[in-house]
Design an enzyme around this catalytic site. Structure first.
Site, mmCIF file in Angstrom:
data_model
loop_
_atom_site.group_PDB
_atom_site.id
_atom_site.type_symbol
_atom_site.label_atom_id
_atom_site.label_comp_id
_atom_site.label_asym_id
_atom_site.label_seq_id
_atom_site.Cartn_x
_atom_site.Cartn_y
_atom_site.Cartn_z
ATOM 1 C CB THR A 186 -11.256 10.441 15.908
ATOM 2 O OG1 THR A 186 -10.906 10.572 14.520
ATOM 3 C CG2 THR A 186 -10.646 11.601 16.685
ATOM 4 C CG ASN A 187 -7.053 8.142 13.364
ATOM 5 O OD1 ASN A 187 -6.776 9.005 12.541
ATOM 6 N ND2 ASN A 187 -7.847 7.112 13.075
ATOM 7 N NE ARG A 188 -1.108 13.335 16.281
ATOM 8 C CZ ARG A 188 0.161 12.996 16.032
ATOM 9 N NH1 ARG A 188 0.632 11.870 16.525
ATOM 10 N NH2 ARG A 188 0.929 13.763 15.294
ATOM 11 C CB ALA A 232 -5.930 6.716 10.040
#
Ligand code: PMT
Length: 408
Positions: free
Chosen positions: A209-211, A276
């Site tokens: 995943t991402n932030r 995102a």
């Protein structure tokens, strides 16, 4: 200034702060700009200033009590008539009450009964301003689309220096005017929004995943809803509550986000991709938890569907907005994405800048459009950044699609 305020019914709420005397100046400015102002005071406000001052200046009765047998159902009529409710100064007490749905006096009751946009200008002691409970209450209000005009730093009534002084009259008036100008300018639009990260499973307990927290996308969803749009929000996993009045579909992976976008796309007049979306996912996701061992593990990754590129050919007259999260060469990379993805507008954020990007309440973005124009915005709250992005959409949507358009 005068055009947005002329003949508008403004309900000015005054609460019990030493800054209550500044409400008189705000009232005078609003009246000079052509607004019809009705003042409502809390009982604590009356400890600092008398209703007569406001009555003389506004040339209208000043309301202080929920209970007056000679009157109609006051909280309903006052709330219905208002084009905007401004509370200045707003104490920690009233912020707490509104954030928690408490309606125990005339002002809090008409905030709950009314549907007009709400602008608040807090004023309080610096330690109260930074208290986590107050900050939590403010983010609840932000989540409900309330416009908060932040206080300023300087000498406080306690004798200390700090944050907590009521914002200047100019700032408060400009917030009121902006909120009124933006009212309903998305009426008739259906905005399809994506927000948050995606999670690409490695096995049943792990994922890539991402932030992204979803804050930017949710701020846009709230702002568009507040400006009259029907908002369909396709959200990756976040802890954020669904903004009031927004229709939310929760998804996990890029593939699920793509499917949800395609399902709702025919209804949308504007598509905003703030999510995102993961660019890669594990080629295979194990159906059992991968066992820990001593050997390195190689994950083979494959590209996810590029949602914006896929919907490019179905754009028609729909307005497409993308985001670009960059760590270098911001403008060139963002412009390349604008072209590749056939967008009308791209919102570029340099996520290495302090105050910009993932999981913050502020952002610093540059807007680049299909006509070759570039506008760099300063550091703003994500709520205000969202409003500026919507302003840009309104402006571009009303521009005829002429030959000076670079992206087709
Ligand atoms: O959520 P927050 O914590 O508030 O943070 C906000 C943010 C930094 C996530 C947001 O402002 C932002 O920049 N979102 C886009 C991040 C991104 O994925 O950028 P990108 O350059 O990788 O993608 C470009 C555009 O293509 C984006 O609009 C993206 O949604 C879209 N995309 C990307 C990949 C993919 N497979 N399909 C897509 O449609």
């Amino acid at each position: 200034m005068e055009t947005a305020l002329r003949d508008k019914h403004i309900l000015l709420g005054v609460t019990g702060s030493i800054a209550a005397y500044k409400s008189v100046l705000i009232l005078r400015e609003l009246i000079q700009a052509g607004a019809r102002v009705t003042v409502v005071m809390t009982s604590s406000a009356r400890q600092f200033i008398t209703p007569l001052t406001f009555q003389v200046l506004s040339r209208r009765p000043v309301y202080t009590s929920l209970f007056d047998p000679s009157d109609e159902i006051r909280h309903l009529t006052l709330a219905e008539r208002a084009d905007l409710i401004l509370i200045a100064p707003a104490t920690a007490n009233i912020i707490g009450k509104i954030a928690n749905g408490i309606a125990d006096d005339l002002l809090t009751t008409l905030v709950l009964a009314g549907r007009a946009p709400l602008v608040i200008a807090p004023a309080m002691d610096g330690d109260m301003w930074t208290h986590p409970v107050l900050q939590r209450n403010l983010s609840v209000l932000d989540g409900l689309g309330v416009r908060v005009v932040p206080p300023e730093e300087g000498p406080l009534a306690s004798g200390k220096e700090g944050m907590g002084r009521l914002a200047s009259e100019e700032k408060i008036l400009s917030a009121v005017q902006n909120r009124l100008k933006r009212n309903e300018d998305f009426k008739g639009e259906t905005v399809l929004m994506t927000a948050g990260p995606t999670q690409e499973p490695v096995d049943p307990v792990r994922y890539l995943t991402n932030r992204s927290s979803g804050k930017m996308g949710y701020a846009l969803a709230r702002a568009a809803q507040g400006r009259g749009a029907r908002v369909l929000l396709i959200s990756g996993p976040t802890s954020l509550p669904c903004p009031v009045g927004v229709e939310r579909v929760q998804v996990r992976t890029a593939e699920e986000m793509r499917d949800a976008v395609l399902r709702s796309l025919p209804e949308a007049t504007v598509l905003i991709m703030a999510a995102a979306v993961a660019d890669y996912r594990p080629r295979r996701s194990a159906d059992r938890k991968l066992k820990k061992g001593l050997e390195p593990v190689l994950l083979e990754l494959e590209p996810t569907p590029d949602i914006l590129s896929e919907v490019r050919l179905q754009r028609g007259r729909r307005f497409h907005v993308g985001f670009a999260a960059e760590t270098e060469d911001l403008e060139n990379r963002a412009r390349a994405k604008l072209e590749q993805k056939g967008l009308d507008l791209i919102v570029a954020n340099d996520v290495t800048q302090e105050g910009a990007g993932f999981d913050l309440d502020t952002n610093i973005v540059t807007l680049m459009d299909a006509y070759g124009e570039t506008t760099a915005l300063p550091k703003l709250s994500k709520a205000e950044t969202a409003e500026r992005i919507l302003d840009a959409i309104v402006k571009l949507k009303t521009r005829p699609r002429t030959n000076d358009r670079i992206i087709r």
